[in-house]
Design a protein around this motif. Structure first.
Motif, PDB file in Angstrom:
ATOM      1  N   LYS A   6      -0.898  -7.417   5.646  1.00  0.00           N
ATOM      2  CA  LYS A   6       0.292  -6.776   5.115  1.00  0.00           C
ATOM      3  C   LYS A   6       0.131  -6.372   3.654  1.00  0.00           C
ATOM      4  O   LYS A   6       1.122  -6.174   2.948  1.00  0.00           O
ATOM      5  N   THR A   7      -1.084  -6.245   3.241  1.00  0.00           N
ATOM      6  CA  THR A   7      -1.361  -5.717   1.894  1.00  0.00           C
ATOM      7  C   THR A   7      -2.536  -4.744   1.983  1.00  0.00           C
ATOM      8  O   THR A   7      -3.356  -4.834   2.907  1.00  0.00           O
ATOM      9  N   TYR A   8      -2.602  -3.837   1.029  1.00  0.00           N
ATOM     10  CA  TYR A   8      -3.762  -2.953   0.923  1.00  0.00           C
ATOM     11  C   TYR A   8      -4.838  -3.699   0.135  1.00  0.00           C
ATOM     12  O   TYR A   8      -4.655  -4.042  -1.033  1.00  0.00           O
ATOM     13  N   ASP A   9      -5.952  -3.948   0.801  1.00  0.00           N
ATOM     14  CA  ASP A   9      -6.952  -4.878   0.271  1.00  0.00           C
ATOM     15  C   ASP A   9      -8.113  -4.189  -0.442  1.00  0.00           C
ATOM     16  O   ASP A   9      -8.910  -4.851  -1.106  1.00  0.00           O
ATOM     17  N   LEU A  10      -8.210  -2.868  -0.297  1.00  0.00           N
ATOM     18  CA  LEU A  10      -9.283  -2.127  -0.949  1.00  0.00           C
ATOM     19  C   LEU A  10      -8.790  -0.710  -1.226  1.00  0.00           C
ATOM     20  O   LEU A  10      -8.249  -0.054  -0.336  1.00  0.00           O
ATOM     21  N   LEU A  11      -8.945  -0.251  -2.462  1.00  0.00           N
ATOM     22  CA  LEU A  11      -8.600   1.124  -2.811  1.00  0.00           C
ATOM     23  C   LEU A  11      -9.873   1.947  -2.847  1.00  0.00           C
ATOM     24  O   LEU A  11     -10.865   1.568  -3.476  1.00  0.00           O
ATOM     25  N   LYS A  12      -9.824   3.087  -2.184  1.00  0.00           N
ATOM     26  CA  LYS A  12     -10.967   3.993  -2.097  1.00  0.00           C
ATOM     27  C   LYS A  12     -10.574   5.302  -2.771  1.00  0.00           C
ATOM     28  O   LYS A  12      -9.731   6.048  -2.271  1.00  0.00           O
ATOM     29  N   ILE A  13     -11.181   5.588  -3.920  1.00  0.00           N
ATOM     30  CA  ILE A  13     -10.797   6.723  -4.754  1.00  0.00           C
ATOM     31  C   ILE A  13     -11.871   7.802  -4.673  1.00  0.00           C
ATOM     32  O   ILE A  13     -13.039   7.538  -4.955  1.00  0.00           O
ATOM     33  N   GLN A  14     -11.490   8.994  -4.280  1.00  0.00           N
ATOM     34  CA  GLN A  14     -12.418  10.127  -4.279  1.00  0.00           C
ATOM     35  C   GLN A  14     -12.216  10.910  -5.578  1.00  0.00           C
ATOM     36  O   GLN A  14     -11.096  11.295  -5.920  1.00  0.00           O
ATOM     37  N   ALA A  15     -13.315  11.149  -6.307  1.00  0.00           N
ATOM     38  CA  ALA A  15     -13.203  11.768  -7.628  1.00  0.00           C
ATOM     39  C   ALA A  15     -14.363  12.720  -7.882  1.00  0.00           C
ATOM     40  O   ALA A  15     -15.437  12.611  -7.287  1.00  0.00           O
ATOM     41  N   SER A  16     -14.135  13.641  -8.802  1.00  0.00           N
ATOM     42  CA  SER A  16     -15.159  14.568  -9.282  1.00  0.00           C
ATOM     43  C   SER A  16     -14.869  14.836 -10.753  1.00  0.00           C
ATOM     44  O   SER A  16     -13.894  14.332 -11.314  1.00  0.00           O
ATOM     45  N   LEU A  17     -15.710  15.646 -11.391  1.00  0.00           N
ATOM     46  CA  LEU A  17     -15.473  16.011 -12.782  1.00  0.00           C
ATOM     47  C   LEU A  17     -14.499  17.186 -12.857  1.00  0.00           C
ATOM     48  O   LEU A  17     -14.488  18.064 -11.994  1.00  0.00           O
TER      49      LEU A  17
END
Length: 247
Positions: A87-98
Protein backbone atom coordinates in the motif's frame (compact mmCIF):
# COMPACT_ATOMS: atom_id res chain seq x y z
CA UNK A 1 70.64 121.81 -36.37
CA UNK A 2 70.16 118.11 -35.84
CA UNK A 3 66.72 116.56 -36.05
CA UNK A 4 65.38 115.14 -32.81
CA UNK A 5 64.83 111.51 -33.81
CA UNK A 6 63.01 109.21 -31.39
CA UNK A 7 63.16 105.48 -31.63
CA UNK A 8 59.80 103.87 -31.50
CA UNK A 9 59.22 100.14 -30.71
CA UNK A 10 55.95 98.48 -31.50
CA UNK A 11 54.80 95.92 -28.91
CA UNK A 12 53.37 92.93 -30.86
CA UNK A 13 51.99 90.19 -28.48
CA UNK A 14 50.22 88.04 -31.08
CA UNK A 15 52.97 85.39 -30.95
CA UNK A 16 52.46 84.92 -27.23
CA UNK A 17 48.76 84.36 -27.77
CA UNK A 18 49.56 81.75 -30.42
CA UNK A 19 51.88 79.87 -28.05
CA UNK A 20 49.26 79.94 -25.31
CA UNK A 21 46.65 78.51 -27.67
CA UNK A 22 49.07 75.80 -28.72
CA UNK A 23 49.74 74.87 -25.09
CA UNK A 24 45.99 74.65 -24.37
CA UNK A 25 45.48 72.56 -27.52
CA UNK A 26 48.26 70.14 -26.55
CA UNK A 27 46.81 69.86 -23.04
CA UNK A 28 43.38 69.06 -24.48
CA UNK A 29 44.88 66.40 -26.74
CA UNK A 30 46.69 64.82 -23.79
CA UNK A 31 43.52 64.84 -21.66
CA UNK A 32 41.52 63.33 -24.52
CA UNK A 33 44.16 60.63 -25.03
CA UNK A 34 44.11 59.72 -21.33
CA UNK A 35 40.31 59.70 -21.29
CA UNK A 36 40.23 57.51 -24.43
CA UNK A 37 42.69 55.05 -22.87
CA UNK A 38 40.55 54.82 -19.73
CA UNK A 39 37.39 54.31 -21.78
CA UNK A 40 39.01 51.62 -23.94
CA UNK A 41 40.31 49.78 -20.88
CA UNK A 42 36.95 50.06 -19.11
CA UNK A 43 35.02 48.85 -22.17
CA UNK A 44 37.36 45.86 -22.48
CA UNK A 45 36.82 44.89 -18.84
CA UNK A 46 33.04 45.34 -19.20
CA UNK A 47 33.02 43.22 -22.35
CA UNK A 48 34.87 40.39 -20.59
CA UNK A 49 32.52 40.57 -17.64
CA UNK A 50 29.49 40.65 -19.93
CA UNK A 51 30.70 37.54 -21.77
CA UNK A 52 31.39 35.75 -18.48
CA UNK A 53 28.01 36.78 -17.08
CA UNK A 54 26.24 35.64 -20.25
CA UNK A 55 27.97 32.26 -20.10
CA UNK A 56 27.10 31.84 -16.42
CA UNK A 57 23.49 32.88 -17.01
CA UNK A 58 23.22 30.37 -19.87
CA UNK A 59 24.49 27.63 -17.58
CA UNK A 60 22.11 28.69 -14.81
CA UNK A 61 19.13 28.61 -17.14
CA UNK A 62 19.83 25.56 -19.29
CA UNK A 63 22.17 23.24 -17.36
CA UNK A 64 19.61 20.99 -15.75
CA UNK A 65 17.51 17.91 -16.33
CA UNK A 66 14.26 17.67 -18.19
CA UNK A 67 12.06 15.32 -16.15
CA UNK A 68 9.94 13.50 -18.70
CA UNK A 69 7.88 11.36 -16.33
CA UNK A 70 7.95 9.59 -12.96
CA UNK A 71 6.51 6.15 -12.23
CA UNK A 72 5.80 4.71 -8.80
CA UNK A 73 6.31 0.96 -8.27
CA UNK A 74 4.58 -0.98 -5.51
CA UNK A 75 6.13 -4.09 -4.02
CA UNK A 76 4.63 -7.54 -4.35
CA UNK A 77 3.25 -8.79 -1.03
CA UNK A 78 3.09 -12.30 -2.45
CA UNK A 79 -0.30 -12.89 -0.82
CA UNK A 80 -3.73 -13.62 -2.25
CA UNK A 81 -5.76 -11.00 -0.38
CA UNK A 82 -6.84 -7.83 -2.20
CA UNK A 83 -4.55 -7.07 -5.16
CA UNK A 84 -1.42 -8.63 -3.67
CA UNK A 85 0.65 -5.40 -3.71
CA UNK A 86 1.87 -3.16 -0.94
CA UNK A 87 0.00 0.00 0.00
CA UNK A 88 2.92 2.31 -0.61
CA UNK A 89 4.99 3.23 -3.64
CA UNK A 90 8.30 1.56 -2.87
CA UNK A 91 10.45 2.70 -5.79
CA UNK A 92 10.36 5.86 -7.92
CA UNK A 93 11.49 5.49 -11.51
CA UNK A 94 12.33 8.84 -13.13
CA UNK A 95 12.88 9.21 -16.87
CA UNK A 96 15.06 12.24 -17.66
CA UNK A 97 17.12 13.91 -20.37
CA UNK A 98 19.02 17.18 -20.77
CA UNK A 99 17.19 20.40 -21.51
CA UNK A 100 17.83 21.98 -24.95
CA UNK A 101 21.06 23.96 -25.00
CA UNK A 102 22.49 22.25 -21.93
CA UNK A 103 26.10 21.19 -21.80
CA UNK A 104 27.03 17.71 -20.59
CA UNK A 105 25.98 17.04 -16.99
CA UNK A 106 27.82 14.88 -14.47
CA UNK A 107 25.10 13.02 -12.58
CA UNK A 108 27.67 12.13 -9.93
CA UNK A 109 27.61 15.79 -8.83
CA UNK A 110 23.81 16.02 -8.59
CA UNK A 111 22.15 15.98 -5.17
CA UNK A 112 18.52 14.82 -4.91
CA UNK A 113 16.18 15.64 -2.06
CA UNK A 114 12.94 13.66 -1.78
CA UNK A 115 10.23 14.44 0.75
CA UNK A 116 6.80 13.02 1.60
CA UNK A 117 5.80 16.08 3.63
CA UNK A 118 7.09 14.74 6.94
CA UNK A 119 10.36 12.96 6.12
CA UNK A 120 13.14 14.15 3.83
CA UNK A 121 16.02 12.09 2.40
CA UNK A 122 19.03 13.73 0.77
CA UNK A 123 20.58 11.46 -1.86
CA UNK A 124 23.70 11.35 -4.01
CA UNK A 125 24.66 9.08 -6.88
CA UNK A 126 25.83 5.65 -5.74
CA UNK A 127 29.33 5.74 -7.20
CA UNK A 128 31.17 3.59 -4.67
CA UNK A 129 29.67 0.23 -5.64
CA UNK A 130 32.17 -2.51 -6.40
CA UNK A 131 29.99 -3.70 -9.28
CA UNK A 132 29.72 -1.88 -12.61
CA UNK A 133 26.30 -3.44 -13.09
CA UNK A 134 22.92 -1.73 -12.75
CA UNK A 135 21.08 -4.66 -11.16
CA UNK A 136 23.86 -5.08 -8.61
CA UNK A 137 23.78 -1.36 -7.88
CA UNK A 138 20.01 -1.44 -7.39
CA UNK A 139 20.33 -4.43 -5.10
CA UNK A 140 23.12 -2.69 -3.20
CA UNK A 141 20.83 0.32 -2.78
CA UNK A 142 17.60 -1.38 -1.69
CA UNK A 143 18.97 -4.09 0.59
CA UNK A 144 21.01 -1.76 2.78
CA UNK A 145 19.31 0.47 5.34
CA UNK A 146 21.96 3.18 5.18
CA UNK A 147 22.19 3.19 1.39
CA UNK A 148 18.49 3.58 0.66
CA UNK A 149 18.37 6.81 2.67
CA UNK A 150 21.64 8.12 1.19
CA UNK A 151 21.91 7.14 -2.50
CA UNK A 152 20.09 6.92 -5.79
CA UNK A 153 21.02 4.85 -8.85
CA UNK A 154 20.70 5.48 -12.58
CA UNK A 155 20.72 3.50 -15.80
CA UNK A 156 20.93 4.74 -19.43
CA UNK A 157 18.08 4.08 -21.87
CA UNK A 158 19.61 5.84 -24.87
CA UNK A 159 23.30 6.67 -24.95
CA UNK A 160 24.49 6.79 -28.55
CA UNK A 161 27.88 8.34 -27.78
CA UNK A 162 28.62 6.06 -24.83
CA UNK A 163 29.15 9.01 -22.47
CA UNK A 164 27.13 7.48 -19.63
CA UNK A 165 28.97 4.82 -17.65
CA UNK A 166 27.73 3.55 -14.30
CA UNK A 167 31.02 4.57 -12.68
CA UNK A 168 31.23 7.81 -14.69
CA UNK A 169 27.63 8.97 -15.23
CA UNK A 170 27.96 11.85 -17.70
CA UNK A 171 24.76 12.79 -19.52
CA UNK A 172 25.18 14.41 -22.93
CA UNK A 173 22.75 15.84 -25.45
CA UNK A 174 20.33 13.21 -26.75
CA UNK A 175 20.83 10.81 -23.82
CA UNK A 176 17.84 9.47 -21.90
CA UNK A 177 18.29 7.88 -18.47
CA UNK A 178 16.29 6.30 -15.68
CA UNK A 179 16.91 7.48 -12.11
CA UNK A 180 15.76 5.22 -9.28
CA UNK A 181 14.91 6.42 -5.77
CA UNK A 182 14.13 3.93 -3.01
CA UNK A 183 10.97 4.94 -1.13
CA UNK A 184 10.04 1.65 0.55
CA UNK A 185 8.32 1.83 3.93
CA UNK A 186 7.54 -0.54 6.77
CA UNK A 187 4.41 -1.49 4.77
CA UNK A 188 6.36 -2.38 1.63
CA UNK A 189 6.04 -5.65 -0.20
CA UNK A 190 8.66 -8.38 0.14
CA UNK A 191 9.91 -7.89 -3.40
CA UNK A 192 9.66 -5.43 -6.25
CA UNK A 193 7.82 -6.59 -9.35
CA UNK A 194 9.91 -6.93 -12.53
CA UNK A 195 13.14 -7.04 -10.58
CA UNK A 196 15.40 -9.79 -9.33
CA UNK A 197 14.14 -11.91 -6.42
CA UNK A 198 17.32 -10.87 -4.64
CA UNK A 199 15.51 -7.62 -3.89
CA UNK A 200 13.07 -9.38 -1.60
CA UNK A 201 14.54 -7.78 1.52
CA UNK A 202 14.06 -4.09 0.71
CA UNK A 203 14.80 -1.77 3.61
CA UNK A 204 12.66 0.98 5.11
CA UNK A 205 13.51 4.44 3.74
CA UNK A 206 11.32 6.17 6.39
CA UNK A 207 9.26 7.63 3.55
CA UNK A 208 5.56 6.76 3.40
CA UNK A 209 4.27 7.24 -0.14
CA UNK A 210 0.72 5.96 0.13
CA UNK A 211 -2.39 7.54 -1.46
CA UNK A 212 -2.88 11.33 -1.49
CA UNK A 213 0.72 11.97 -0.40
CA UNK A 214 2.42 15.23 -1.47
CA UNK A 215 5.87 14.47 -2.86
CA UNK A 216 8.64 16.96 -3.59
CA UNK A 217 11.86 16.07 -5.45
CA UNK A 218 14.58 18.72 -5.69
CA UNK A 219 17.49 18.38 -8.13
CA UNK A 220 20.53 20.43 -7.07
CA UNK A 221 23.17 20.69 -9.81
CA UNK A 222 26.87 21.50 -9.76
CA UNK A 223 26.05 24.54 -11.93
CA UNK A 224 22.61 25.81 -12.75
CA UNK A 225 19.45 26.60 -10.87
CA UNK A 226 17.97 23.77 -8.77
CA UNK A 227 14.71 22.40 -10.12
CA UNK A 228 11.76 21.07 -8.14
CA UNK A 229 9.21 18.45 -9.17
CA UNK A 230 6.06 18.30 -7.06
CA UNK A 231 3.09 15.97 -7.32
CA UNK A 232 0.45 14.22 -5.21
CA UNK A 233 0.04 10.46 -5.36
CA UNK A 234 -3.33 9.22 -6.70
CA UNK A 235 -6.35 8.87 -4.43
CA UNK A 236 -6.53 5.14 -5.15
CA UNK A 237 -4.18 2.41 -6.37
CA UNK A 238 -4.35 1.02 -9.87
CA UNK A 239 -4.53 -2.68 -10.67
CA UNK A 240 -1.07 -2.49 -12.18
CA UNK A 241 1.70 -2.12 -9.56
CA UNK A 242 3.38 0.53 -11.76
CA UNK A 243 1.57 3.90 -11.70
CA UNK A 244 2.36 7.12 -13.56
CA UNK A 245 2.78 9.76 -10.84
CA UNK A 246 4.16 12.67 -12.90
CA UNK A 247 3.14 14.47 -14.97
Amino acid sequence: MKANNKLRFNEDTSAQIGIGTLIVFIAMVLVAAVAAAVLIQTSGVLQQRAQQTGSEVTQEVSSNLNIMHIDGIRGNLDVENEDGYSKTYDLLKIQASLRPGSSSLDLGQVILTVSDGSTTNTLEYINDSHEDNFTKNLEYLLKNRENITTYFVANPIRDDDGSFQLKDPVISSGDIIYIYIGTSSSDSGINLTNYDDALSTVKNSNLQLDTRTPVDIIFAYETGTPSTISFITPSRYEVDPVTRLYP
